[in-house]
Design a protein around this motif. Structure first.
Motif, PDB file in Angstrom:
ATOM      1  N   MET A   1       0.826  -1.209   0.000  1.00  0.00           N
ATOM      2  CA  MET A   1       0.000   0.000   0.000  1.00  0.00           C
ATOM      3  C   MET A   1       0.862   1.261   0.000  1.00  0.00           C
ATOM      4  N   SER A   2       1.924   1.268   0.823  1.00  0.00           N
ATOM      5  CA  SER A   2       2.808   2.440   0.875  1.00  0.00           C
ATOM      6  C   SER A   2       3.489   2.673  -0.475  1.00  0.00           C
ATOM      7  N   LEU A   3       3.859   1.581  -1.171  1.00  0.00           N
ATOM      8  CA  LEU A   3       4.480   1.717  -2.487  1.00  0.00           C
ATOM      9  C   LEU A   3       3.499   2.322  -3.487  1.00  0.00           C
ATOM     10  N   VAL A   6       3.203   6.115  -2.757  1.00  0.00           N
ATOM     11  CA  VAL A   6       4.377   6.851  -3.227  1.00  0.00           C
ATOM     12  C   VAL A   6       4.369   6.947  -4.756  1.00  0.00           C
ATOM     13  N   THR A   7       4.023   5.836  -5.421  1.00  0.00           N
ATOM     14  CA  THR A   7       3.985   5.829  -6.885  1.00  0.00           C
ATOM     15  C   THR A   7       2.909   6.774  -7.415  1.00  0.00           C
ATOM     16  N   GLY A   8       1.739   6.767  -6.790  1.00  0.00           N
ATOM     17  CA  GLY A   8       0.663   7.651  -7.219  1.00  0.00           C
ATOM     18  C   GLY A   8       1.016   9.113  -7.038  1.00  0.00           C
ATOM     19  N   GLY A  10       4.060  10.327  -6.844  1.00  0.00           N
ATOM     20  CA  GLY A  10       5.138  10.633  -7.784  1.00  0.00           C
ATOM     21  C   GLY A  10       4.600  10.897  -9.180  1.00  0.00           C
ATOM     22  N   GLY A  11       3.621  10.091  -9.601  1.00  0.00           N
ATOM     23  CA  GLY A  11       3.007  10.320 -10.913  1.00  0.00           C
ATOM     24  C   GLY A  11       2.294  11.650 -10.977  1.00  0.00           C
ATOM     25  N   MET A  12       1.605  12.027  -9.896  1.00  0.00           N
ATOM     26  CA  MET A  12       0.895  13.305  -9.862  1.00  0.00           C
ATOM     27  C   MET A  12       1.880  14.471  -9.951  1.00  0.00           C
ATOM     28  N   VAL A  13       2.988  14.367  -9.208  1.00  0.00           N
ATOM     29  CA  VAL A  13       4.004  15.426  -9.242  1.00  0.00           C
ATOM     30  C   VAL A  13       4.602  15.550 -10.642  1.00  0.00           C
ATOM     31  N   LEU A  14       4.842  14.412 -11.296  1.00  0.00           N
ATOM     32  CA  LEU A  14       5.413  14.432 -12.641  1.00  0.00           C
ATOM     33  C   LEU A  14       4.461  15.106 -13.625  1.00  0.00           C
ATOM     34  N   VAL A  15       3.182  14.820 -13.520  1.00  0.00           N
ATOM     35  CA  VAL A  15       2.206  15.446 -14.409  1.00  0.00           C
ATOM     36  C   VAL A  15       2.134  16.948 -14.156  1.00  0.00           C
ATOM     37  N   ILE A  16       2.078  17.350 -12.902  1.00  0.00           N
ATOM     38  CA  ILE A  16       1.989  18.776 -12.566  1.00  0.00           C
ATOM     39  C   ILE A  16       3.245  19.514 -13.018  1.00  0.00           C
ATOM     40  N   THR A  17       4.417  18.911 -12.809  1.00  0.00           N
ATOM     41  CA  THR A  17       5.678  19.534 -13.218  1.00  0.00           C
ATOM     42  C   THR A  17       5.737  19.723 -14.727  1.00  0.00           C
ATOM     43  N   THR A  18       5.291  18.721 -15.458  1.00  0.00           N
ATOM     44  CA  THR A  18       5.305  18.816 -16.921  1.00  0.00           C
ATOM     45  C   THR A  18       4.343  19.882 -17.409  1.00  0.00           C
ATOM     46  N   LEU A  19       3.141  19.926 -16.844  1.00  0.00           N
ATOM     47  CA  LEU A  19       2.170  20.945 -17.222  1.00  0.00           C
ATOM     48  C   LEU A  19       2.697  22.339 -16.901  1.00  0.00           C
ATOM     49  N   VAL A  89       0.464   6.558 -15.755  1.00  0.00           N
ATOM     50  CA  VAL A  89       0.675   5.118 -15.539  1.00  0.00           C
ATOM     51  C   VAL A  89       0.849   4.840 -14.049  1.00  0.00           C
ATOM     52  N   GLY A  90       1.662   5.684 -13.390  1.00  0.00           N
ATOM     53  CA  GLY A  90       1.859   5.521 -11.951  1.00  0.00           C
ATOM     54  C   GLY A  90       0.572   5.716 -11.165  1.00  0.00           C
ATOM     55  N   MET A  91      -0.238   6.692 -11.556  1.00  0.00           N
ATOM     56  CA  MET A  91      -1.494   6.929 -10.836  1.00  0.00           C
ATOM     57  C   MET A  91      -2.497   5.798 -11.065  1.00  0.00           C
ATOM     58  N   TYR A  92      -2.581   5.296 -12.309  1.00  0.00           N
ATOM     59  CA  TYR A  92      -3.493   4.173 -12.574  1.00  0.00           C
ATOM     60  C   TYR A  92      -3.086   2.943 -11.767  1.00  0.00           C
ATOM     61  N   TRP A  93      -1.795   2.692 -11.721  1.00  0.00           N
ATOM     62  CA  TRP A  93      -1.320   1.518 -10.968  1.00  0.00           C
ATOM     63  C   TRP A  93      -1.585   1.696  -9.475  1.00  0.00           C
ATOM     64  N   ALA A  94      -1.397   2.918  -8.972  1.00  0.00           N
ATOM     65  CA  ALA A  94      -1.627   3.178  -7.550  1.00  0.00           C
ATOM     66  C   ALA A  94      -3.100   2.999  -7.186  1.00  0.00           C
ATOM     67  N   LEU A  95      -4.007   3.244  -8.138  1.00  0.00           N
ATOM     68  CA  LEU A  95      -5.438   3.098  -7.889  1.00  0.00           C
ATOM     69  C   LEU A  95      -5.937   1.674  -8.149  1.00  0.00           C
ATOM     70  N   GLY A  96      -5.007   0.757  -8.458  1.00  0.00           N
ATOM     71  CA  GLY A  96      -5.366  -0.645  -8.602  1.00  0.00           C
ATOM     72  C   GLY A  96      -6.018  -1.002  -9.922  1.00  0.00           C
TER      73      GLY A  96
END
Length: 346
Positions: A1-3, A6-8, A10-19, A89-96
């Motif tokens: 769950m913790s992984l 963190v992955t979700g 991280g994916g959100m930060v990557l999307v926001i940074t790119t935007l 991809v990271g957010m989808y995986w984090a949401l199962g």
């Protein structure tokens, strides 16, 4: 769950940074350094530098480097969308949503608005819609600003071409100053110097807010916006140091505007982005004008009917002092953009 958390995140930060990088690149009206873009441009530039080193003439290198800026500009949305896709991809995986392969497939289908992969979870559907929106937004940002970039490029190149008509081929400061003296006086060219002042102001604004413009090359191999800047400033420095008579106020303003423009573009690349020009061929640096070049320019000006100061040594010293205000920036930008050499006489 913790992984997954963190992955979700991280994916959100990557999307926001790119935007954020996309918005700061094309929407924010400020000369702000976007590190993500710098990495993209420098990576592509390294490839073009290798190709240019293999060329055996300036014309061949110019043709190679002419493709650099367009390729780098088109590569930007590709990199942005790849990073956004990776973040989702990271957010989808984090949401199962499933395996990494399944999440990658869903992300690509959503980002490119293909609709080939669907999900039955409402919150995942909402996330796919947001990704599709961002994909369209990133492409729209680039497409909407391409006309702005090419309009600025066109305005810049009109002045570059006009300078070649007035200063000869290859252009020299002595010839340009002689053209300004076409009616027997260099005191009544305020309109021309004002036009060059406006050009310098536009260079400063456009080439720091849209730095990729600096690398768009002139249609003709022998032309360059950097060389044209140096030509106008060298002409003003010759006028101030050599020609006997009052210094026109508008020429002083143009000289100041040119020095500010070159130095601010120079500091933008050198201090803020950390970009250093690569040497494409050994011993290719254009030397600064020496005393022999200066004396030759004075001889040309005398032959064209201009009245010069008798103290040639004092004039040479003043010319060196005036040129020191922009020489470092001119040399740096000439290397960075692989501009042709500049002479004050010849």
């Amino acid at each position: 769950m913790s992984l997954r958390i963190v992955t979700g995140l991280g994916g959100m930060v990557l999307v926001i940074t790119t935007l954020s990088a996309a918005i700061r690149s094309f929407v924010l009206p400020r000369n702000e350094v976007v590190r993500m873009n710098v990495w993209v441009f420098m990576s592509i530039r390294s490839v073009f530098d290798v190709a240019a080193k293999m060329a055996n003439s300036y014309e061949r290198r110019d043709r190679i480097m002419a493709h650099y800026a367009p390729v780098a500009l088109v590569a930007l949305p590709v990199v942005w969308e790849a990073l956004v896709s990776l973040g989702y991809v990271g957010m989808y995986w984090a949401l199962g949503e499933g395996s990494w392969a399944r999440c990658y497939e869903l992300s690509g289908s959503s980002l490119l608005t293909l609709g080939t992969t669907t999900t039955h979870k409402v919150y995942i559907e909402a996330l796919t819609y947001s990704e599709a929106t961002l994909g369209l937004l990133l492409l729209t940002l680039l497409l909407s600003y391409l006309p702005t970039i090419y309009q600025a490029f066109s305005r810049r190149e009109v002045t570059v071409a006009l300078l070649e008509l007035r200063a000869g081929t290859p252009p020299t400061a002595a010839r340009l100053l002689g053209w300004l003296n076409h009616d027997g006086s260099v005191q009544n060219d305020d309109k021309q110097w004002a036009a060059w002042e406006q050009w310098f102001v536009e260079i400063e604004e456009s080439h720091t807010s849209l730095p990729i413009l600096s690398f768009f090359r002139s249609p003709q191999p022998g032309r360059s916006w950097v060389t044209s800047c140096g030509l106008i400033l060298d002409t003003a420095a010759l006028l101030f140091s050599v020609v006997d008579g009052p210094q026109p106020r508008q020429t002083q303003l143009t000289f100041k505007a040119g020095c500010l423009a070159l130095n601010r573009v120079y500091r933008f690349f050198d201090d803020r982005t950390g970009i250093q020009p690569a040497s494409l061929l050994p011993n290719e640096d254009a030397p600064d004008p020496d005393r022999a070049d200066f004396d030759l320019a004075c001889a040309e000006l005398q032959a064209q009917g201009l009245t010069l100061y008798e103290d040639r040594a004092g004039a040479w010293q003043q010319y060196q002092e005036l040129r020191s205000r922009y020489a470092s920036a001119l040399d740096f930008l000439a290397k960075l953009t692989m501009a042709p050499g500049l002479k004050i006489a010849g």
